[in-house]
Design a protein around this motif. Structure first.
Motif, PDB file in Angstrom:
ATOM      1  N   GLN A  93     100.541 -61.127   5.070  1.00 24.82           N
ATOM      2  CA  GLN A  93      99.148 -61.384   5.425  1.00 24.82           C
ATOM      3  C   GLN A  93      98.224 -61.086   4.254  1.00 24.82           C
ATOM      4  OE1 GLN A  93      98.394 -58.958   8.911  1.00 24.82           O
ATOM      5  NE2 GLN A  93      98.986 -60.614  10.300  1.00 24.82           N
ATOM      6  N   ILE A  94      97.058 -61.739   4.281  1.00 21.84           N
ATOM      7  CA  ILE A  94      96.033 -61.474   3.280  1.00 21.84           C
ATOM      8  C   ILE A  94      95.378 -60.133   3.576  1.00 21.84           C
ATOM      9  CG2 ILE A  94      93.724 -62.196   2.513  1.00 21.84           C
ATOM     10  CD1 ILE A  94      94.654 -65.084   2.746  1.00 21.84           C
ATOM     11  N   ASN A  95      95.351 -59.264   2.585  1.00 21.11           N
ATOM     12  CA  ASN A  95      94.693 -57.966   2.702  1.00 21.11           C
ATOM     13  C   ASN A  95      93.277 -58.118   2.139  1.00 21.11           C
ATOM     14  OD1 ASN A  95      94.129 -55.238   3.001  1.00 21.11           O
ATOM     15  ND2 ASN A  95      95.117 -54.685   1.061  1.00 21.11           N
ATOM     16  N   SER A  96      92.370 -58.545   2.987  1.00 26.26           N
ATOM     17  CA  SER A  96      91.018 -58.918   2.557  1.00 26.26           C
ATOM     18  C   SER A  96      90.177 -57.705   2.177  1.00 26.26           C
ATOM     19  CB  SER A  96      90.324 -59.689   3.675  1.00 26.26           C
ATOM     20  OG  SER A  96      88.986 -59.962   3.343  1.00 26.26           O
ATOM     21  N   ILE A  97      89.440 -57.857   1.038  1.00 25.92           N
ATOM     22  CA  ILE A  97      88.481 -56.824   0.660  1.00 25.92           C
ATOM     23  C   ILE A  97      87.086 -57.409   0.458  1.00 25.92           C
ATOM     24  CG2 ILE A  97      89.034 -56.964  -1.821  1.00 25.92           C
ATOM     25  CD1 ILE A  97      88.456 -53.916  -1.908  1.00 25.92           C
ATOM     26  N   VAL A  98      87.006 -58.628  -0.141  1.00 23.66           N
ATOM     27  CA  VAL A  98      85.715 -59.287  -0.336  1.00 23.66           C
ATOM     28  C   VAL A  98      85.861 -60.766  -0.010  1.00 23.66           C
ATOM     29  CG1 VAL A  98      83.883 -59.922  -1.956  1.00 23.66           C
ATOM     30  CG2 VAL A  98      84.992 -57.690  -2.157  1.00 23.66           C
ATOM     31  N   LEU A 123     101.496 -60.090  -3.385  1.00 24.80           N
ATOM     32  CA  LEU A 123     100.121 -59.663  -3.135  1.00 24.80           C
ATOM     33  C   LEU A 123      99.962 -58.921  -1.808  1.00 24.80           C
ATOM     34  CD1 LEU A 123      98.272 -62.931  -4.269  1.00 24.80           C
ATOM     35  CD2 LEU A 123      98.892 -60.933  -5.645  1.00 24.80           C
ATOM     36  N   ALA A 124     101.111 -58.623  -1.167  1.00 24.51           N
ATOM     37  CA  ALA A 124     101.064 -57.990   0.161  1.00 24.51           C
ATOM     38  C   ALA A 124     100.316 -56.665   0.144  1.00 24.51           C
ATOM     39  CB  ALA A 124     102.489 -57.796   0.688  1.00 24.51           C
ATOM     40  N   GLU A 125     100.430 -55.908  -0.934  1.00 24.22           N
ATOM     41  CA  GLU A 125      99.775 -54.601  -1.004  1.00 24.22           C
ATOM     42  C   GLU A 125      98.497 -54.629  -1.855  1.00 24.22           C
ATOM     43  OE1 GLU A 125     100.935 -52.171   0.847  1.00 24.22           O
ATOM     44  OE2 GLU A 125     102.560 -53.505   1.489  1.00 24.22           O
ATOM     45  N   GLU A 126      98.095 -55.816  -2.282  1.00 24.82           N
ATOM     46  CA  GLU A 126      96.912 -55.940  -3.146  1.00 24.82           C
ATOM     47  C   GLU A 126      95.663 -56.245  -2.321  1.00 24.82           C
ATOM     48  OE1 GLU A 126      96.896 -55.355  -6.309  1.00 24.82           O
ATOM     49  OE2 GLU A 126      99.062 -55.285  -6.695  1.00 24.82           O
ATOM     50  N   VAL A 171      92.330 -58.483  -6.630  1.00 24.88           N
ATOM     51  CA  VAL A 171      92.895 -59.680  -7.240  1.00 24.88           C
ATOM     52  C   VAL A 171      92.442 -60.872  -6.414  1.00 24.88           C
ATOM     53  CG1 VAL A 171      94.895 -58.369  -8.064  1.00 24.88           C
ATOM     54  CG2 VAL A 171      95.047 -59.627  -5.902  1.00 24.88           C
ATOM     55  N   SER A 172      92.751 -62.092  -6.910  1.00 23.16           N
ATOM     56  CA  SER A 172      92.308 -63.267  -6.177  1.00 23.16           C
ATOM     57  C   SER A 172      93.140 -64.478  -6.563  1.00 23.16           C
ATOM     58  CB  SER A 172      90.819 -63.545  -6.463  1.00 23.16           C
ATOM     59  OG  SER A 172      90.328 -64.585  -5.628  1.00 23.16           O
ATOM     60  N   VAL A 173      93.007 -65.536  -5.788  1.00 24.68           N
ATOM     61  CA  VAL A 173      93.601 -66.835  -6.108  1.00 24.68           C
ATOM     62  C   VAL A 173      92.443 -67.821  -6.199  1.00 24.68           C
ATOM     63  CG1 VAL A 173      95.155 -68.677  -5.382  1.00 24.68           C
ATOM     64  CG2 VAL A 173      95.754 -66.278  -4.926  1.00 24.68           C
ATOM     65  N   LYS A 182     104.877 -60.726 -14.287  1.00 22.18           N
ATOM     66  CA  LYS A 182     105.474 -61.859 -13.572  1.00 22.18           C
ATOM     67  C   LYS A 182     105.108 -63.183 -14.236  1.00 22.18           C
ATOM     68  CE  LYS A 182     105.897 -59.783  -9.038  1.00 22.18           C
ATOM     69  NZ  LYS A 182     107.365 -60.013  -9.011  1.00 22.18           N
ATOM     70  N   LYS A 183     106.028 -64.152 -14.177  1.00 21.77           N
ATOM     71  CA  LYS A 183     105.747 -65.501 -14.674  1.00 21.77           C
ATOM     72  C   LYS A 183     105.008 -66.316 -13.635  1.00 21.77           C
ATOM     73  CE  LYS A 183     109.592 -65.861 -17.936  1.00 21.77           C
ATOM     74  NZ  LYS A 183     110.798 -66.648 -18.331  1.00 21.77           N
ATOM     75  N   VAL A 184     105.333 -66.071 -12.355  1.00 20.41           N
ATOM     76  CA  VAL A 184     104.683 -66.765 -11.241  1.00 20.41           C
ATOM     77  C   VAL A 184     104.394 -65.722 -10.169  1.00 20.41           C
ATOM     78  CG1 VAL A 184     104.902 -68.534  -9.457  1.00 20.41           C
ATOM     79  CG2 VAL A 184     105.864 -68.954 -11.727  1.00 20.41           C
ATOM     80  N   VAL A 185     103.215 -65.805  -9.564  1.00 22.93           N
ATOM     81  CA  VAL A 185     102.849 -64.875  -8.496  1.00 22.93           C
ATOM     82  C   VAL A 185     102.984 -65.581  -7.152  1.00 22.93           C
ATOM     83  CG1 VAL A 185     101.002 -63.487  -7.492  1.00 22.93           C
ATOM     84  CG2 VAL A 185     101.292 -63.586  -9.993  1.00 22.93           C
ATOM     85  N   GLU A 186     103.642 -64.901  -6.197  1.00 27.70           N
ATOM     86  CA  GLU A 186     103.825 -65.455  -4.856  1.00 27.70           C
ATOM     87  C   GLU A 186     103.097 -64.578  -3.834  1.00 27.70           C
ATOM     88  OE1 GLU A 186     108.024 -65.636  -4.296  1.00 27.70           O
ATOM     89  OE2 GLU A 186     108.298 -67.247  -5.774  1.00 27.70           O
ATOM     90  N   PRO A 187     102.897 -65.073  -2.612  1.00 23.29           N
ATOM     91  CA  PRO A 187     102.197 -64.288  -1.593  1.00 23.29           C
ATOM     92  C   PRO A 187     102.783 -62.904  -1.374  1.00 23.29           C
ATOM     93  CG  PRO A 187     102.372 -66.552  -0.864  1.00 23.29           C
ATOM     94  CD  PRO A 187     103.185 -66.449  -2.138  1.00 23.29           C
ATOM     95  N   ILE A 188     104.108 -62.782  -1.405  1.00 25.69           N
ATOM     96  CA  ILE A 188     104.740 -61.483  -1.155  1.00 25.69           C
ATOM     97  C   ILE A 188     104.348 -60.454  -2.223  1.00 25.69           C
ATOM     98  CG2 ILE A 188     106.844 -61.988  -2.433  1.00 25.69           C
ATOM     99  CD1 ILE A 188     106.511 -60.126   0.953  1.00 25.69           C
TER     100      ILE A 188
END
Length: 300
Positions: free
Chosen positions: A217-222, A189-192, A240-242, A181-187
């Protein structure tokens, strides 16, 4: 009441002692012989005893002067040291800077800026103290540090601040499908599994709002306070992260890649210092140098 000692009187005393002659002492000081004579006459009046005896055509210091000479030489040496130190300070080659910063900056962006400052300034020293934003604000209000790098700063009457919005990027392990991807959007990262900052931080609230507006929604891990910790975890394949591009850039090619994140959710960095603590010239130069170092990462 006796007149105070003057530095020029002590210089005249040392010059004549060294040469045993008023004339040669005057030549060393670059003044006339009568001027040297007046300086020594006034010094003798202040001290209350004779300064020289004449022996074989030479002026020899009296016993009383001999007792004072070591202290006088120390005073003159100290004056030379003060003069050199003041010159170094004016030329920004001496001094001390105390910096309070976010923990991530202490190991990522800040060291390179400090190294650039110190490269040609052997007389300058630096203290770096990393801590959380609340403590940094406390230190600034208490005038305990010269300069601070923090976030979440909401203003304080005793603290001067400049806000710099830093671009953020989505980081992911090398070879991850997001690299296409050239740009990453919230959608995207839905499964990340997402590594993110603390939930009570302004940056997390802004990021979470961006996800909610995209109906995901944010799928929080850490959860971690530091962007550098997020980078390390991404390199280890945890998720992954922002994060701020300032931190991400240090890990590029070390098991991590990144792409721009949209919508823009800047990391709002605040450069702070105590209002009532007069900054030294070397501190002001460092603040300018640090600010310029962030220019490539500023949000447009």
């Amino acid at each position: 009441m006796k007149q105070p000692l003057r530095l020029r009187q002590l210089e005249a005393l040392i010059a004549v002692t060294r040469h045993g002659s008023m004339t040669r002492g005057a030549q060393e000081l670059g003044i006339s012989q009568p001027a040297v004579s007046r300086l020594l006459s006034d010094l003798g009046d202040v001290l209350g005893f004779s300064l020289f005896d004449r022996r074989g055509g030479r002026l020899v210091p009296t016993q009383e002067v001999r007792l004072l000479l070591p202290d006088i030489r120390r005073v003159l040496d100290m004056m030379v040291q003060i003069s050199e130190a003041s010159h170094n300070i004016t030329e920004k080659k001496a001094g001390h800077i105390s910096i309070a910063c976010l923990p991530g900056f202490a190991t990522s962006h800040l060291p390179a800026v400090v190294a650039a400052l110190l490269r040609d300034r052997p007389g300058v020293s630096v203290t770096i103290e990393p801590d959380r934003p609340e403590r940094i604000l406390e230190w600034m209000v208490g005038e305990q540090y010269d300069f601070g790098i923090t976030d979440g700063f909401e203003g304080h009457p005793a603290v001067e601040s400049e806000q710099i919005d830093i671009r953020t990027v989505c980081i992911f392990p090398t070879g991850h499908p997001l690299a296409a991807k050239k740009v990453v959007e919230p959608i995207d990262l839905a499964e990340e599994s997402l590594i993110h900052t603390r939930r009570d931080s302004q940056f997390f609230r802004d990021l979470n709002e961006a996800f909610l507006k995209a109906n995901t929604q944010i799928n929080s891990i850490v959860e971690s306070r530091q962007f550098t910790a997020a980078c390390e975890l991404v390199c280890a394949g945890v998720g992954v992260s922002v994060v701020s591009e300032v931190d991400a850039a240090k890990y590029l090619g070390k098991g991590l890649e990144f792409r721009p994140f949209s919508p823009r959710v800047p990391h709002r960095l605040s450069l702070v210092r105590p209002i009532l603590k007069q900054p030294s010239m070397i501190t002001l130069e460092f603040i300018e140098l640090f600010t310029k170092s962030l220019e490539p990462f500023r949000q447009d």
